[in-house]
Scaffold this motif. Sequence first.
Motif, short mmCIF file in Angstrom:
data_model
loop_
_atom_site.label_atom_id
_atom_site.label_comp_id
_atom_site.label_asym_id
_atom_site.label_seq_id
_atom_site.Cartn_x
_atom_site.Cartn_y
_atom_site.Cartn_z
N CYS A 1 0.62 -15.17 5.19
CA CYS A 1 0.97 -14.32 3.90
C CYS A 1 1.23 -13.22 4.74
O CYS A 1 0.60 -12.71 5.80
CB CYS A 1 -0.02 -14.31 3.22
N LYS A 2 2.26 -12.17 3.98
CA LYS A 2 2.34 -10.96 4.46
C LYS A 2 2.57 -10.23 3.13
O LYS A 2 3.39 -10.58 2.11
CB LYS A 2 3.89 -10.62 5.21
N ALA A 3 2.00 -9.10 2.97
CA ALA A 3 2.02 -8.22 1.81
C ALA A 3 2.30 -6.69 2.38
O ALA A 3 2.04 -6.26 3.42
CB ALA A 3 0.53 -7.79 1.16
N ILE A 4 3.32 -6.34 1.54
CA ILE A 4 3.63 -4.87 1.69
C ILE A 4 3.26 -3.97 0.68
O ILE A 4 3.34 -4.32 -0.48
CB ILE A 4 5.17 -5.02 1.90
N TYR A 5 2.43 -3.01 0.97
CA TYR A 5 1.96 -2.14 0.27
C TYR A 5 3.12 -0.88 -0.53
O TYR A 5 3.82 -0.42 0.21
CB TYR A 5 0.97 -1.06 0.57
N THR A 6 3.01 -1.32 -1.86
CA THR A 6 3.94 -0.31 -2.45
C THR A 6 3.20 1.15 -2.97
O THR A 6 3.82 2.14 -3.09
CB THR A 6 4.88 -0.90 -3.79
N GLU A 7 1.99 0.87 -3.22
CA GLU A 7 1.31 2.20 -3.88
C GLU A 7 -0.21 1.96 -3.29
O GLU A 7 -0.74 0.95 -3.35
CB GLU A 7 1.32 1.95 -5.20
N VAL A 8 -0.62 3.27 -2.96
CA VAL A 8 -2.00 3.21 -2.43
C VAL A 8 -2.67 4.38 -2.87
O VAL A 8 -2.16 5.72 -2.57
CB VAL A 8 -2.27 3.15 -0.90
N VAL A 9 -3.42 4.36 -3.94
CA VAL A 9 -4.56 5.53 -4.38
C VAL A 9 -5.98 5.48 -4.33
O VAL A 9 -6.55 4.48 -4.69
CB VAL A 9 -4.20 5.68 -6.02
N GLU A 10 -6.21 5.95 -3.01
CA GLU A 10 -7.67 5.99 -2.51
C GLU A 10 -8.47 6.00 -3.47
O GLU A 10 -8.68 6.72 -4.69
CB GLU A 10 -7.89 7.27 -1.54
N TRP A 11 -9.42 4.99 -3.52
CA TRP A 11 -10.78 4.53 -4.58
C TRP A 11 -10.16 4.11 -5.59
O TRP A 11 -11.12 3.84 -6.51
CB TRP A 11 -11.80 5.84 -4.41
N SER A 12 -8.99 4.14 -6.09
CA SER A 12 -8.43 3.59 -7.23
C SER A 12 -7.64 2.29 -7.39
O SER A 12 -7.75 1.74 -8.40
CB SER A 12 -7.84 5.03 -7.97
N ARG A 13 -6.41 2.42 -6.54
CA ARG A 13 -5.52 1.53 -6.94
C ARG A 13 -4.59 1.02 -5.62
O ARG A 13 -4.49 1.58 -4.78
CB ARG A 13 -4.54 2.21 -7.93
N LEU A 14 -4.51 -0.30 -5.75
CA LEU A 14 -3.81 -0.83 -4.47
C LEU A 14 -2.48 -1.67 -5.04
O LEU A 14 -2.86 -2.35 -6.12
CB LEU A 14 -4.50 -1.96 -3.48
#
Length: 169
Positions: A80-93
């Motif tokens: 599998c390959k995931a591409i991150y579109t949003e990263v909010v530290e400690w809160s949301r991926l």
Amino acid sequence: MGRKTIITKDREQRKLTVERIVSIPLKLSWEGWTKPEHIERWWGPRNWIATVYEMDVRPGGAWRYRIAPDTAGEGDAAFCKAIYTEVVEWSRLVYNDTFTDSQWNPVEGSDMLTFITFDEARGGTRLSIITQFASAEDLDQAEPMGMVEGYQETLERFEHQMQYILNQP
């Protein structure tokens, strides 16, 4: 530990939601999802092992991994390959997860938009995983292919492994 995983399906919005309060502090829960040395300890259902080939946790970054049954597990390995579109530290991926072949070429039609949220909760962290499918039919196939049971087992493994790390001297 011994907490319940709550799973709901919404055919209209094509979403599978998995929620669990884990007895792990927020920061360690976040690290458990964003550091390869942690995720390899728990990602995937019981009797499966994960190998992380790349984990670049930032918008546009990739997470390439393989899950495969261990000697007691049954099934075929999945790349599998995931591409991150949003990263909010400690809160949301937020990432788009796709099945691939062993050369990391995407399998057409396998995209799953995935949202992970981390919220402080009494006694630990509330983890919410929302997977949005391309169609209601794809959502309907999640359970027969083992995804629902796999998520339950994965979150149990997550809590167990991260609790072990938390309790190390």
